[in-house]
Design a protein around this motif. Structure first.
Motif, short mmCIF file in Angstrom:
data_model
loop_
_atom_site.label_atom_id
_atom_site.label_comp_id
_atom_site.label_asym_id
_atom_site.label_seq_id
_atom_site.Cartn_x
_atom_site.Cartn_y
_atom_site.Cartn_z
N GLU A 1 44.02 30.59 42.87
CA GLU A 1 43.09 31.23 43.99
C GLU A 1 44.11 32.23 44.80
O GLU A 1 43.48 32.71 45.72
CB GLU A 1 42.39 30.22 44.74
N ARG B 1 46.12 35.62 45.95
CA ARG B 1 45.65 36.98 45.98
C ARG B 1 46.03 37.66 44.55
O ARG B 1 44.98 38.46 43.98
CB ARG B 1 46.40 37.89 46.99
N LEU C 1 43.44 36.67 42.05
CA LEU C 1 42.25 37.23 42.09
C LEU C 1 42.14 38.54 41.56
O LEU C 1 41.29 39.18 40.92
CB LEU C 1 41.73 37.20 43.74
N VAL C 2 43.27 39.47 41.79
CA VAL C 2 43.40 40.77 41.49
C VAL C 2 43.12 40.84 39.88
O VAL C 2 42.76 41.69 39.15
CB VAL C 2 44.46 41.46 41.88
N ARG D 1 42.15 38.67 37.87
CA ARG D 1 40.85 38.11 37.47
C ARG D 1 39.81 39.47 37.50
O ARG D 1 39.16 39.41 36.44
CB ARG D 1 40.33 36.94 38.12
N ARG D 2 39.75 40.22 38.39
CA ARG D 2 39.05 41.27 38.38
C ARG D 2 39.32 42.18 37.49
O ARG D 2 38.49 42.77 36.62
CB ARG D 2 39.28 41.93 39.85
N LEU D 3 40.75 42.60 37.23
CA LEU D 3 41.08 43.48 36.20
C LEU D 3 40.69 42.91 34.66
O LEU D 3 40.62 43.62 33.72
CB LEU D 3 42.66 43.53 36.17
N VAL E 1 38.14 41.07 33.84
CA VAL E 1 36.65 41.36 33.78
C VAL E 1 36.55 42.62 33.35
O VAL E 1 35.85 42.97 32.57
CB VAL E 1 35.93 40.77 35.10
N ILE E 2 37.00 43.54 34.14
CA ILE E 2 36.95 45.07 33.90
C ILE E 2 37.53 45.32 32.41
O ILE E 2 36.61 45.89 31.83
CB ILE E 2 37.47 46.05 35.11
N ASN F 1 28.55 35.99 33.55
CA ASN F 1 29.07 37.23 34.15
C ASN F 1 28.71 38.48 33.64
O ASN F 1 29.30 39.53 34.00
CB ASN F 1 30.41 37.04 34.50
#
Length: 400
Positions: free
Chosen positions: A132, A134, A137-138, A140-142, A144-145, A172
């Motif tokens: 969890e 930072r 989290l960044v 994880r977002r990358l 997903v994209i 998702n």
């Protein structure tokens, strides 16, 4: 009589992994089965000791530049570019990408190179979907994209090893359910991994994995210290190397300090897991998240009681109270209590050993994994261009 099999080339499959040694350890059975089924088999991975073994066994090996965890933009782009060029040169009918980075980068390259069929195997979502921080989290977002970009191929299947990971991608809206497949674990040769008598004397509890915090190494040591202080007689053993390339690695210096303290023994890397398991009474893996951990399947096949976490992947192999015990993640007290119960009850371990062997044979044999994987290949080839369908006929004739 038709001469189609003489005029149509064998279907060409290319496996892409980020570690050739790991490919040989975990995927060689699938590669051999594909070859025996009539495929021309190619393997792409960074250079490693197993590359020469693959060549000696008749596989076509292609070295590629790929780091396991690096994120330097220029190097990552170079990897995607190298895969694109490789796909255009080899012209595979089907590419099978193994693990997250090959799945993402290879998916992008395969889409651009117009590879007819694509399979991706996600063996566990790991640090990116556990931590969890930072940075996580960044990332994880990358991921997903990147997944949404990499998964544009229409003739593809993404294989998951447990339903939790599969659900993450479906819920998702990263993938439609129809493009996902659940194949539990990498499988184990149940004729090689067979039950052996427990060693006599002080019970031995083994944690075998890479030495990472995400594998629960710290909780294992804390539980061992608690049990030692409580006067419980047992040996606690860590088996495996540290992994400096992983953000959650436990250093060799720390592992040695624990060993010098007498809390645990650190056996380092061991090449013969059957021997390790034969020297154990209990196998423990308090991991935060897995695909389906192969060491626990091997432990079940060898008739060893298991203590692991009630976490994605880990709970796929353990039936609570039947072949092992499940504890919450990051809970060294609960882990110590579960280990103490098994350490002090040889009859309970024996009951769990028998049930574990039954589960391994019926649900996690390597033959099942291989057959289900080849079934995915055949389905995709049947949905591909006409040439792929003709090549599928060769595979089916070979199978008969």
């Amino acid at each position: 009589m038709s001469t189609e099999s003489n005029t149509v080339a064998k279907p060409r499959i290319l496996f892409v992994d980020n570690d050739v040694n790991s490919f040989y350890s975990y995927r060689i059975e699938v590669a051999v089965a594909a070859r025996d089924a009539g495929f021309e088999v190619h393997v792409a991975a960074p250079q490693g000791k197993a590359a020469e073994i693959l060549r000696a066994e008749g596989f076509r090996y292609h070295p590629i530049p790929m780091t396991r965890s690096g994120l330097a933009p220029w190097k990552e782009f170079s990897t995607i570019s190298a895969l694109f060029r490789l796909y255009r040169r080899v012209r595979p009918d089907l590419v099978h990408h193994l693990r997250l980075k090959p799945v993402l980068y290879g998916g992008l390259a395969a889409y651009g190179a117009r590879v007819p069929a694509v399979v991706g195997l996600l063996t566990g979502l790991g640090y990116v979907f556990i931590a969890e921080s930072r940075r996580a989290l960044v990332m994880r977002r990358l991921v997903v994209i990147g997944s949404k970009l990499a998964f544009r191929h229409r003739n593809q299947r993404i294989v998951f090893q447990n339903p939790d990971d599969q659900g993450v991608f479906i819920q998702n809206k990263i993938l439609p359910a129809a493009q996902t497949v659940l194949i539990k674990g990498s499988g184990v040769d149940v004729n090689t991994y067979v039950p052996t008598p427990e060693p006599q004397g002080v019970p031995v509890v083994v944690l075998a994995s890479r030495m990472l915090r995400d594998k629960g190494v710290v909780e294992f040591v804390e539980a061992a210290r608690e049990l030692r202080d409580a006067g419980v007689s047992a040996r606690f053993v860590l088996v495996g190397d540290t992994d400096p390339g992983n953000l959650t690695a436990v250093s060799a210096e720390q592992l040695q300090r624990w060993a010098d303290e007498g809390v645990i023994e650190w056996w380092g890397h061991q090449s013969d897991m059957r021997k390790v398991l034969s020297r154990s009474n209990i196998v423990c893996l308090p991991s935060l998240r897995e695909g389906v951990p192969k060491v626990l399947i091997e432990a079940a096949a060898c008739g060893r009681a298991i203590v692991t976490t009630d976490a994605p992947g880990c709970r796929e192999i353990v039936r609570e109270g039947e072949n092992g015990l499940l504890v919450p993640i990051r809970d060294s007290k609960a882990l110590a209590d579960a280990l103490r119960l098994l350490i002090e009850s040889a009859p309970l371990r024996a009951l769990m050993a028998a049930k574990g062997r039954e589960i391994a044979v019926t649900e996690f044999s390597v033959e099942r994994v291989v057959n289900e994987t080849l079934g995915v290949y055949r389905e995709l080839l049947a949905s591909g261009p006409r040439d792929s369908q003709k090549q599928l006929n060769i595979v089916e004739q070979q199978a008969r």
